[in-house]
Design a protein around this motif. Structure first.
Motif, short mmCIF file in Angstrom:
data_model
loop_
_atom_site.label_atom_id
_atom_site.label_comp_id
_atom_site.label_asym_id
_atom_site.label_seq_id
_atom_site.Cartn_x
_atom_site.Cartn_y
_atom_site.Cartn_z
N ASN A 1 -13.59 22.25 23.97
CA ASN A 1 -12.34 21.50 23.95
C ASN A 1 -11.22 22.22 23.19
OD1 ASN A 1 -13.43 19.23 25.30
ND2 ASN A 1 -14.29 18.47 23.39
N ASN B 1 -11.21 13.53 36.87
CA ASN B 1 -11.97 12.73 35.92
C ASN B 1 -13.38 12.44 36.44
OD1 ASN B 1 -10.29 11.42 33.43
ND2 ASN B 1 -8.94 11.97 35.12
N SER C 1 -4.30 15.91 34.01
CA SER C 1 -5.64 16.01 34.59
C SER C 1 -6.60 16.74 33.65
CB SER C 1 -5.59 16.73 35.94
OG SER C 1 -4.87 15.97 36.89
N PHE D 1 -9.78 15.17 31.86
CA PHE D 1 -11.09 15.82 32.02
C PHE D 1 -11.78 15.97 30.67
CE2 PHE D 1 -13.83 19.52 32.15
CZ PHE D 1 -14.53 19.37 33.34
N MET D 2 -11.05 16.41 29.65
CA MET D 2 -11.64 16.60 28.33
C MET D 2 -12.17 15.29 27.77
SD MET D 2 -8.65 19.09 26.87
CE MET D 2 -9.11 18.94 25.15
N VAL E 1 -21.25 14.57 28.03
CA VAL E 1 -21.62 15.96 27.79
C VAL E 1 -22.67 16.09 26.69
CG1 VAL E 1 -19.86 16.51 26.05
CG2 VAL E 1 -20.62 18.29 27.65
N SER F 1 -20.17 16.31 36.04
CA SER F 1 -20.64 17.59 35.51
C SER F 1 -20.99 17.53 34.03
CB SER F 1 -19.56 18.67 35.73
OG SER F 1 -18.35 18.31 35.08
N GLY F 2 -20.74 16.40 33.37
CA GLY F 2 -21.00 16.29 31.94
C GLY F 2 -22.41 16.70 31.54
N ALA G 1 -15.51 15.36 35.78
CA ALA G 1 -15.95 15.43 34.39
C ALA G 1 -17.20 14.59 34.17
CB ALA G 1 -14.83 14.97 33.46
N SER H 1 -12.93 12.45 29.39
CA SER H 1 -14.03 11.90 30.19
C SER H 1 -15.31 12.72 30.02
CB SER H 1 -13.64 11.88 31.67
OG SER H 1 -12.52 11.05 31.89
N LEU H 2 -15.17 14.04 29.91
CA LEU H 2 -16.33 14.91 29.75
C LEU H 2 -17.13 14.55 28.51
CD1 LEU H 2 -17.73 17.54 30.92
CD2 LEU H 2 -16.38 18.79 29.23
N ASP H 3 -16.45 14.20 27.42
CA ASP H 3 -17.14 13.95 26.16
C ASP H 3 -17.91 12.64 26.14
OD1 ASP H 3 -16.31 15.68 23.33
OD2 ASP H 3 -15.58 16.30 25.26
#
Length: 489
Positions: free
Chosen positions: A185, A158, A31, A35-36, A43, A164-165, A161, A38-40
């Motif tokens: 990251n 996800n 997870s 998250f990392m 973000v 909140s990105g 992510a 999907s965030l990028d």
């Protein structure tokens, strides 16, 4: 007798406890990694104005800071999954996580826009190897009876992510520095590496084969198209490099389709698209992400550069759109269970098209947030109605043994849609406006949003091509009956 009973109880309890711990660790590790990655995707969007001020660069450079990641992520996604199946999923997950973490540090320390773009491309390579293996590793660790709950938690993280990105990117940019959207990251990756090595079990896929020709054709074709679309406004649509990129890209993608139709074990079997359900949901996904990513790319800059919001304020004001899936997705899931996924997805896409059209109408050089809010809420509800049933539509459109390929194809097409959306809508923006003044920006933004609205409306039409739930189930079942005799040795 009592001592023997106690020993038997301990023998039964210890493996259960150990297995439960493995499940928890697998869920946490996969997870956070998901998250990392999907965030990028988003973000960077609220940090773009700050990156432009610090590192310079034109509109096409800003496009590449986003597209370099989404493009390499998209074209290598299925290849990364195949690598894990063949050489070991945990081993390749660790390799992808290492590349992603190192590239994040390189992006944070980038001295110029070109080195930032290069680091983002390498980030995408790491994410393409890491991300698809999170699902296979989780599946291997979780008992079949509990996978639904595990997938739900993984999907919610996800989704968080994505939601909140823009806010995380804006807050870090405003209160610390845009560099920290990438530094974030590094400690996460460094913490996950030993945990994954110690807590995840190694697993392999059965008969996994690598489609190197297909990967090269898809990568080259998509790069050529995106390069031509990005450079066209700056260099001219008739320049030799732009024409070469567009023509060569189209030719390579055509060759990729032919390869997928004729090869024995292609990365993406074209026969899957003979299914109306599979073709419809994938066309809808590609078009939806094309319209959504391109719009967010421009709107995040509009809120800061034209309306004067800080990066944090811009991220907060995008939440009614990007954060709505967290609230509406459970309701959408219940609706799709009762009436089927097709009407829910189509309704969601039509709502998002209406929301983008509304934004194109109300966005001016002095627009108030109150005027924009209804459009953002409508778009957010639409996106939530799409996301909840889409995965189930993808999985139910193919036979069980093809679900891994189907999921990878759908995720790849989404990322391709995002990269193309940024390129296409930025080209429209630069043809009609620019950064010279607030009014010039709005002059380019409004036709781009109209285009995005039209593309998402086409996605809704594509969703209507999907057969009704009962008919789709009969088609898949019939396909299984036809294929089963061929599968026996």
């Amino acid at each position: 007798m009592s001592q023997q009973t106690e020993r038997q109880t301990e023998q039964r309890t210890e493996p259960t406890t150990t297995r439960r711990g493995q499940v928890v660790w697998a869920l946490v590790i996969t997870s956070v990694a998901g998250f990392m990655a999907s965030l990028d995707n988003l973000v960077v969007t609220t940090a773009l104005p700050s990156i432009r001020r610090d590192l310079g660069g034109a509109l096409d450079d800003l496009e590449w800071t986003v597209s370099a990641y989404t493009l390499t992520f998209a074209v290598l996604l299925m290849f990364g999954a195949a690598l894990g199946d063949r050489f070991g999923r945990r081993r390749l997950f660790l390799a992808g996580l290492t590349v992603f973490t190192g590239a994040s540090a390189a992006a944070a320390m980038a001295p110029g826009i070109d080195s930032l773009i290069a680091a983002r491309a390498v980030q995408g390579v790491g994410a393409a190897v890491m991300m698809p293996l999170t699902m296979t590793l989780l599946t291997a660790a979780v008992p079949a009876a509990k996978r639904g709950m595990a997938y739900g938690i993984w999907g919610a993280v996800n989704g968080l992510a994505v939601a909140s990105g823009p806010l995380i990117g804006g807050s870090l940019t405003e209160h610390v520095s845009w560099h920290w959207i990438f530094w974030l990251n590094v400690p996460l990756g460094l913490a996950l590496l030993p945990l994954a090595r110690l807590r995840l079990a190694e697993s392999y896929g059965a008969g996994a084969r690598l489609d190197i020709p297909g990967t090269l054709l898809a990568s080259g074709g998509l790069f050529g198209l995106v390069y031509g679309l990005v450079r066209g406004p700056a260099d001219g649509w008739t320049s030799s490099l732009v024409l070469t990129g567009l023509i060569a890209g189209a030719a390579l993608l055509t060759a990729f389709v032919v390869h997928g139709s004729r090869a024995e074990n292609p990365m993406l079997p074209m026969r899957l698209f003979r299914s109306r359900a599979f073709a419809g949901i994938n066309a809808a996904s590609l078009l939806m992400f094309l319209g959504m990513f391109g719009s967010i790319f421009l709107l995040s800059q509009y809120m800061q550069g034209v309306l004067g919001y800080s990066p944090t304020e811009a991220g907060l004001r995008m939440l009614p759109w990007t954060g709505m899936p967290m609230l509406v997705a459970p309701i959408a899931g219940i609706l799709s269970d009762r009436i089927g996924g097709r009407p829910v997805v189509a309704t969601g896409l039509f709502l998002q098209a209406i929301g983008l059209g509304y934004l194109a109408y109300v966005d001016t050089a002095t627009a108030s947030y109150a005027a924009q809010l209804p459009a953002l809420i409508i778009s957010g509800i639409g996106m939530a109605l799409y996301f909840a049933p889409a995965a189930n539509l993808v999985m139910s459109s193919v036979r069980p043994q093809e679900q891994g390929i189907a999921s990878g194809a759908n995720n790849a097409l989404r990322e391709v849609g995002g990269a193309l959306g940024i390129a296409v809508m930025s080209s429209i923006f630069s043809a009609q406006g620019g950064y010279e003044s607030a009014q010039s920006f709005v002059d380019g933004l409004r036709p781009a949003l109209v285009t995005g609205s039209g593309v998402v409306a086409l996605a809704a039409v594509a969703a209507l091509v999907i057969p009704a739930r009962r008919r789709a189930a009969r088609l898949v079942t019939a396909g299984e009956r036809v294929q089963m005799p061929q599968a026996r040795p």
